[in-house]
Design a protein around this motif. Structure first.
Motif, PDB file in Angstrom:
ATOM      1  N   GLY A 220      30.816  58.909  60.282  1.00 59.76           N
ATOM      2  CA  GLY A 220      32.031  58.693  60.295  1.00 59.76           C
ATOM      3  C   GLY A 220      32.485  58.908  58.610  1.00 59.76           C
ATOM      4  N   ALA A 224      35.908  60.135  57.236  1.00 55.13           N
ATOM      5  CA  ALA A 224      37.004  59.983  56.610  1.00 55.13           C
ATOM      6  C   ALA A 224      37.151  60.753  55.672  1.00 55.13           C
ATOM      7  N   TRP A 227      39.131  63.637  56.406  1.00 57.87           N
ATOM      8  CA  TRP A 227      40.503  63.673  57.097  1.00 57.87           C
ATOM      9  C   TRP A 227      41.820  63.061  56.068  1.00 57.87           C
ATOM     10  N   GLY A 228      41.045  62.249  55.146  1.00 59.91           N
ATOM     11  CA  GLY A 228      41.770  61.320  53.949  1.00 59.91           C
ATOM     12  C   GLY A 228      42.052  63.287  53.595  1.00 59.91           C
ATOM     13  N   ASN A 276      44.562  58.051  58.559  1.00 57.71           N
ATOM     14  CA  ASN A 276      43.846  59.451  59.245  1.00 57.71           C
ATOM     15  C   ASN A 276      42.776  58.883  58.651  1.00 57.71           C
ATOM     16  N   THR A 277      42.005  58.466  57.455  1.00 49.11           N
ATOM     17  CA  THR A 277      40.730  58.249  56.881  1.00 49.11           C
ATOM     18  C   THR A 277      40.400  57.334  57.808  1.00 49.11           C
ATOM     19  N   VAL A 278      40.979  55.834  58.608  1.00 45.61           N
ATOM     20  CA  VAL A 278      40.056  54.910  59.316  1.00 45.61           C
ATOM     21  C   VAL A 278      40.476  55.262  60.531  1.00 45.61           C
ATOM     22  N   ARG A 279      41.084  56.400  60.673  1.00 48.68           N
ATOM     23  CA  ARG A 279      41.006  56.886  62.527  1.00 48.68           C
ATOM     24  C   ARG A 279      39.405  58.152  62.381  1.00 48.68           C
ATOM     25  N   GLY A 280      39.181  58.617  61.213  1.00 43.78           N
ATOM     26  CA  GLY A 280      38.454  59.690  60.927  1.00 43.78           C
ATOM     27  C   GLY A 280      36.729  59.600  60.917  1.00 43.78           C
ATOM     28  N   PHE A 281      36.662  58.105  60.871  1.00 41.00           N
ATOM     29  CA  PHE A 281      35.304  57.147  60.512  1.00 41.00           C
ATOM     30  C   PHE A 281      35.197  57.255  62.089  1.00 41.00           C
TER      31      PHE A 281
END
Length: 300
Positions: A220, A224, A227-228, A276-281
């Motif tokens: 995760g 994050a 993607w961030g 992007n960051t939230v979804r990446g986790f």
């Protein structure tokens, strides 16, 4: 035994990829609408607008195609990464089973990103066209198109792929390849390296392998971070691939960057950063967990 382990990596990658799509696609739809759409404002407004106009099904537009293909894509990424890493360890250290160095992991990550683009570009293009086809468009010359904005242009992923291929050729299917390379080659370096480092850090001494909790957390965090950091080029890639549903606005990657900057300023390249960051986790946590658990099960 060596060839069996290589096959294990590809199969485990397949499982991880499917898990990642199931968890991450709704947030991916919101991310794409924010980056390439008009009038959505912030993340919360985008969520509410999609739900109001298209209900829950709006978040799953374009999911069937990545569901069918992302497993293969993830299989290639993890398979190429693991086997390249093993090859480098054998070449440099004389033992494929030795712990890879930072250089080995970096090179293997870049190779995985490079190879993955050949598969991911058409998949992403179809997914984004399906996600964006009901997006309102405010250009005057859109009215010249036979299909009005707000109505479906494509009947499904196969129809979308066939339509793009017929109208735009192979170049249309691989639209956004340069942006994908600029996103994915460095992107996988900041994906696999943080995962390996964080996994080692949180795994207690004496343990042969990390626990599922460690894998989930490390995956995760890696997702994050990756993607961030990749958001600016992800914005360019999304815009290039969404371009063409109604008209072609951009001539290429550089033109897209220049037009986006001139029309909306520097902040446009950070659109969708939070999502992007939230979804990446959760997406990457599910992918790595699916990969590692499948690998362990097959090795048993």
């Amino acid at each position: 035994m060596g060839s069996l382990l290589q096959l294990h990596d590809f199969v485990a990658g397949l499982v991880g990829g499917i898990a990642g799509v199931v968890v991450g696609h709704p947030l991916d739809t919101v991310k794409t609408r924010l980056q390439a759409g008009k009038g959505y404002g912030n993340t919360l407004k985008c969520f509410l607008t999609v739900y109001k106009n298209e209900s829950v099904t709006g978040f799953f537009k374009g999911m069937s195609f990545p569901m069918a293909t992302m497993g293969i894509y993830s299989s290639v990424v993890f398979g190429v990464f693991s086997n390249t890493q093993r090859f480098l360890c054998q070449l440099r250290h004389g033992d494929a089973a030795v712990a890879p160095s930072l250089t080995d992991t970096t090179v293997a990550s870049a190779v995985a990103g490079l190879v993955s683009v050949s598969i991911s570009t058409p998949v992403d293009l179809v997914k984004i066209r399906l996600q964006m086809q009901t997006q309102p468009y405010n250009k005057a010359n859109v009215e010249l198109k036979p299909t009005a904005p707000g109505f479906s242009v494509y009947r499904g992923p196969i129809h979308c792929f066939r339509t793009v291929l017929q109208k735009e050729g192979i170049a249309g299917i691989y639209r956004g390849t340069v942006a994908m390379l600029l996103r994915d080659v460095p992107g996988y370096c900041v994906y696999f390296i943080p995962y390996a480092v964080f996994c080692d850090w949180i795994t207690p001494d004496g343990c042969i392998s990390p626990s599922p909790t460690s894998v989930w957390l490390a995956g995760g965090v890696a997702g994050a971070i990756s993607w961030g950091l990749c958001t600016p080029m992800d914005v360019v890639k999304s815009r290039l691939q969404a371009d063409g549903v109604y008209l072609n606005q951009y001539k290429g990657t550089l033109d897209c960057i220049l037009q986006s900057y001139q029309n909306e300023g520097l902040k446009v390249f950070f659109r969708g950063l939070m999502i992007n960051t939230v979804r990446g986790f959760p997406t990457s946590a599910a992918t790595f967990l699916g990969y590692e658990l499948s690998l362990k099960a097959m090795k048993r």
